[in-house]
Design an enzyme around this catalytic site. Sequence first.
Site, PDB file in Angstrom:
ATOM      1  N   CYS A 113     -10.197   2.520   8.289  1.00 16.63           N
ATOM      2  CA  CYS A 113     -10.239   3.600   9.290  1.00 16.63           C
ATOM      3  C   CYS A 113     -11.090   4.779   8.835  1.00 16.63           C
ATOM      4  O   CYS A 113     -11.489   5.609   9.653  1.00 16.63           O
ATOM      5  CB  CYS A 113      -8.827   4.074   9.617  1.00 16.63           C
ATOM      6  SG  CYS A 113      -7.807   2.737  10.234  1.00 16.63           S
ATOM      7  N   HIS A 258      -9.117  10.502  13.351  1.00 17.82           N
ATOM      8  CA  HIS A 258      -9.059   9.063  13.586  1.00 17.82           C
ATOM      9  C   HIS A 258      -7.910   8.802  14.567  1.00 17.82           C
ATOM     10  O   HIS A 258      -6.815   9.338  14.387  1.00 17.82           O
ATOM     11  CB  HIS A 258      -8.826   8.343  12.251  1.00 17.82           C
ATOM     12  CG  HIS A 258      -8.331   6.947  12.423  1.00 17.82           C
ATOM     13  ND1 HIS A 258      -8.981   6.020  13.203  1.00 17.82           N
ATOM     14  CD2 HIS A 258      -7.221   6.321  11.925  1.00 17.82           C
ATOM     15  CE1 HIS A 258      -8.307   4.892  13.175  1.00 17.82           C
ATOM     16  NE2 HIS A 258      -7.233   5.044  12.409  1.00 17.82           N
ATOM     17  N   ASN A 288      -5.951   1.926  18.537  1.00 14.84           N
ATOM     18  CA  ASN A 288      -6.580   2.277  17.258  1.00 14.84           C
ATOM     19  C   ASN A 288      -7.711   1.278  17.000  1.00 14.84           C
ATOM     20  O   ASN A 288      -7.456   0.097  16.791  1.00 14.84           O
ATOM     21  CB  ASN A 288      -5.503   2.209  16.171  1.00 14.84           C
ATOM     22  CG  ASN A 288      -6.019   2.487  14.781  1.00 14.84           C
ATOM     23  OD1 ASN A 288      -7.197   2.334  14.490  1.00 14.84           O
ATOM     24  ND2 ASN A 288      -5.115   2.871  13.894  1.00 14.84           N
TER      25      ASN A 288
HETATM   26  N1  COA Z   1       8.248  -3.413  20.859  1.00 10.24           N
HETATM   27  C1  COA Z   1       9.573  -3.269  20.836  1.00 10.24           C
HETATM   28  N2  COA Z   1      10.273  -3.113  19.719  1.00 10.24           N
HETATM   29  C2  COA Z   1       9.593  -3.099  18.564  1.00 10.24           C
HETATM   30  C3  COA Z   1       8.205  -3.249  18.500  1.00 10.24           C
HETATM   31  C4  COA Z   1       7.521  -3.424  19.718  1.00 10.24           C
HETATM   32  N3  COA Z   1       6.191  -3.566  19.781  1.00 10.24           N
HETATM   33  N4  COA Z   1       7.813  -3.187  17.236  1.00 10.24           N
HETATM   34  C5  COA Z   1       8.919  -3.014  16.496  1.00 10.24           C
HETATM   35  N5  COA Z   1       9.984  -2.945  17.298  1.00 10.24           N
HETATM   36  C6  COA Z   1      11.395  -2.764  16.935  1.00 10.24           C
HETATM   37  C7  COA Z   1      11.675  -3.024  15.487  1.00 10.24           C
HETATM   38  O1  COA Z   1      11.872  -4.407  15.261  1.00 10.24           O
HETATM   39  C8  COA Z   1      12.938  -2.223  15.270  1.00 10.24           C
HETATM   40  O2  COA Z   1      14.029  -2.950  15.763  1.00 10.24           O
HETATM   41  P1  COA Z   1      15.422  -2.924  14.986  1.00 10.24           P
HETATM   42  O3  COA Z   1      15.854  -1.479  14.997  1.00 10.24           O
HETATM   43  O4  COA Z   1      16.276  -3.817  15.833  1.00 10.24           O
HETATM   44  O5  COA Z   1      15.155  -3.450  13.623  1.00 10.24           O
HETATM   45  C9  COA Z   1      12.759  -1.030  16.184  1.00 10.24           C
HETATM   46  O6  COA Z   1      11.739  -1.407  17.134  1.00 10.24           O
HETATM   47  C10 COA Z   1      12.305   0.225  15.467  1.00 10.24           C
HETATM   48  O7  COA Z   1      11.300  -0.148  14.569  1.00 10.24           O
HETATM   49  P2  COA Z   1      10.667   0.871  13.598  1.00 10.24           P
HETATM   50  O8  COA Z   1       9.700   0.156  12.724  1.00 10.24           O
HETATM   51  O9  COA Z   1      11.767   1.693  12.969  1.00 10.24           O
HETATM   52  O10 COA Z   1       9.889   1.799  14.633  1.00 10.24           O
HETATM   53  P3  COA Z   1       9.139   3.134  14.363  1.00 10.24           P
HETATM   54  O11 COA Z   1       9.816   4.205  15.102  1.00 10.24           O
HETATM   55  O12 COA Z   1       8.818   3.345  12.918  1.00 10.24           O
HETATM   56  O13 COA Z   1       7.761   2.849  15.112  1.00 10.24           O
HETATM   57  C11 COA Z   1       5.459   2.353  14.647  1.00 10.24           C
HETATM   58  C12 COA Z   1       6.899   1.827  14.664  1.00 10.24           C
HETATM   59  C13 COA Z   1       4.563   1.241  14.117  1.00 10.24           C
HETATM   60  C14 COA Z   1       5.048   2.710  16.066  1.00 10.24           C
HETATM   61  C15 COA Z   1       5.395   3.618  13.735  1.00 10.24           C
HETATM   62  O14 COA Z   1       5.964   3.338  12.486  1.00 10.24           O
HETATM   63  C16 COA Z   1       4.006   4.137  13.536  1.00 10.24           C
HETATM   64  O15 COA Z   1       3.415   4.679  14.451  1.00 10.24           O
HETATM   65  N6  COA Z   1       3.444   3.999  12.307  1.00 10.24           N
HETATM   66  C17 COA Z   1       2.086   4.396  12.027  1.00 10.24           C
HETATM   67  C18 COA Z   1       1.164   3.310  12.522  1.00 10.24           C
HETATM   68  C19 COA Z   1      -0.292   3.676  12.474  1.00 10.24           C
HETATM   69  O16 COA Z   1      -0.684   4.693  12.969  1.00 10.24           O
HETATM   70  N7  COA Z   1      -1.090   2.804  11.873  1.00 10.24           N
HETATM   71  C20 COA Z   1      -2.487   2.955  11.774  1.00 10.24           C
HETATM   72  C21 COA Z   1      -2.840   3.895  10.700  1.00 10.24           C
HETATM   73  S1  COA Z   1      -4.532   3.856  10.444  1.00 10.24           S
END
Ligand code: COA
Length: 331
Positions: A113, A258, A288
Amino acid sequence: MPNAYISGTGFFVPPKIVTNDDLSVYMNTTDSWIRERTGIIERRYVEKGVGPSDLAIPAANDALKAAGLSVKDIDFIIFATCTPDYYIPGSGCLLQEKMGFNEIGVLDIRVQCSGFVYGLSIADQYIKTGEFNNILLIGAEVQSTAMDLSDHGRDTAVIFGDGAGAAVISATSEKRGILSTHMHSEGKFLKELWVEAPASKQGRPRILPEHLDQGKQYLKMNGKEVFRHAILRFIEVINECLLANNLSIDDINMLIPHQANLRITQMIQKKLDLSDSQVFSNVHKYGNTTAASIPIALAEAINEGKIIKGDTVVFASFGSGFTWASSIMEW
Ligand code: COA
């Protein structure tokens, strides 16, 4: 010593729109889950057979046109991608051939990124030393083919999309352009956002049927860790470029972070006390797009008249590696 400024920009995204509802056909997810956590509404996917170098062509053509230049004027190409058309040779070679550039140097860079901001730094050095006058910098990615569209990969698959952005970096004797760039990495976090296979260290062949069964060919992300580090590093590196130039938050006319996800952008904005008009976001439309996200956002911001000559513009990135970087320029 000449200064380096961005003389033209362009972008291209593939026509196929993939909405959150479209993804819910393949995996257990919902439009509201994705919107709430990422701000993403839709992203673009290529059709089979289209690589980053193909996406880069219309983006580069628009950037050249905006700069008032032709392919013959370009002295060097920097191609930032972590999803190259092929592993050998780099996508820069493909673009040189497809667009009919002179037999100029081409340099593929990775850094995920942060690829575009690292690329700006490289271009800046070549321009400032007088080595080159016009450099084409591309950020282009095809991430869709690295997405696990099953429930297994749903946390990552909903975030990424395909696209390309281009900028021409040119020499000028005017007092404008890139003021400084700042680059960082912390490789101990490599497994927080990575693709494990194919890999040269796996032995021969570089990918085995069991790797495919285990999904090692897909991009894997530890979302919570990435989120936590992203907030910290974005803020640090934005402050770093301001400090290096004796500027403050109020001096920023436009921050183009980004486009990782909207929650990250909003948190940076809040922590730095930036107004809505100081921050650009288009992640809702494209997701992204890794190295392509900043040049796509830049081209859109310019098209929308949100950046004008004399503005202080800041780019900041964070991504796999981890890598993070910033660049500040007087437009
Ligand atoms: N749809 C529905 N549920 C989903 C899912 C989806 N696409 N992806 C994960 N879940 C579920 C998980 O399995 C989890 O279920 P559980 O509680 O039964 O175990 C629940 O949703 C919560 O998951 P969690 O990982 O705690 O969610 P979060 O609030 O951390 O959100 C992201 C996940 C990925 C959106 C978040 O962590 C994020 O934005 N991270 C940064 C990602 C990023 O910007 N990456 C690029 C950087 S360059």
